[in-house]
Design an enzyme around this catalytic site. Sequence first.
Site, mmCIF file in Angstrom:
data_model
loop_
_atom_site.group_PDB
_atom_site.id
_atom_site.type_symbol
_atom_site.label_atom_id
_atom_site.label_comp_id
_atom_site.label_asym_id
_atom_site.label_seq_id
_atom_site.Cartn_x
_atom_site.Cartn_y
_atom_site.Cartn_z
ATOM 1 N N ARG A 99 0.701 -1.204 0.107
ATOM 2 C CA ARG A 99 -0.053 0.031 0.081
ATOM 3 C C ARG A 99 0.924 1.255 -0.225
ATOM 4 O O ARG A 99 0.281 2.253 0.352
ATOM 5 C CB ARG A 99 -1.091 0.170 1.286
ATOM 6 C CG ARG A 99 -2.166 -0.968 1.073
ATOM 7 C CD ARG A 99 -3.239 -0.838 1.947
ATOM 8 N NE ARG A 99 -4.415 -1.590 1.452
ATOM 9 C CZ ARG A 99 -5.463 -1.758 2.354
ATOM 10 N NH1 ARG A 99 -5.504 -1.199 3.479
ATOM 11 N NH2 ARG A 99 -6.427 -2.677 1.964
ATOM 12 N N ASP A 100 2.088 0.907 -0.175
ATOM 13 C CA ASP A 100 3.013 2.389 -0.370
ATOM 14 C C ASP A 100 4.319 2.118 -1.185
ATOM 15 O O ASP A 100 5.337 2.500 -0.793
ATOM 16 C CB ASP A 100 3.327 2.904 1.136
ATOM 17 C CG ASP A 100 3.813 4.567 0.924
ATOM 18 O OD1 ASP A 100 3.509 4.957 0.034
ATOM 19 O OD2 ASP A 100 4.538 4.800 1.880
#
Length: 242
Positions: free
Chosen positions: A90-91
């Site tokens: 997610r990053d």
Amino acid sequence: QRLLCMQFVPGVTLEKVIKSLRAHSNTPMTGRRFIDIVDDAQRGPALLDPEALHDRLLLSRSSREEVVCRIGIWLSEALEYAHRRGVLHRDIKPANILVDPYGHPRLADFSLSARSAEDEDAGDALFGGTLNYMAPEHLLAFVHEMDEEDVDERSDIYGLGLVLYELLTLHLPTVPRDPNHDMQDHVRALVEYRLDPPDPIRTRVPEASTALERTFTRCLDPDPACRIASAEELAGALRGCL
């Protein structure tokens, strides 16, 4: 106290590699240039890894497209390892990818996004992410216009696709922040921009293959249902491009 003990990776972030390539964009990007940038950033000794020496040699002899494919395969394999264990990143962005002296990329700084039952207000901080590398559904979830459950493995695929697109073209498809817009407005502008796929890679790198262009198109499809579905599938597609 809770402490994290992590492996030290001598080397440089992929963000710094891309910045160096961009600063000398008149010189063609090759595997040799990629390795030279990593070597120039080296500040300490690396442990001898005979097997990795072969990979370094292979990378140093690679073309621009082959470098992107090899880096993409290694990162896809790392992502697949995490996804099989129920962990999303997610990053994904160049600053969260460490490149060791052998040219191997290491995926770092996972943004674990489980919501804490004790702290409901911590949702945004735990949800995490970097706007310029978020998939459309991730952006919408970030401003609470979609469910967080809609941000899944395919959202990580999109983020990795943007990183590889930037490494290949030295261009990040995004919109600048308007100082007159608040965060919500900026995110909506990004979502609107993301609804159209970025320019085909061959408009920026004419020598790129049709197979690689097709792979990027599938990675960066704004509709998750049409996107490459898994990191394992992405690794396979990039091997095919090689």
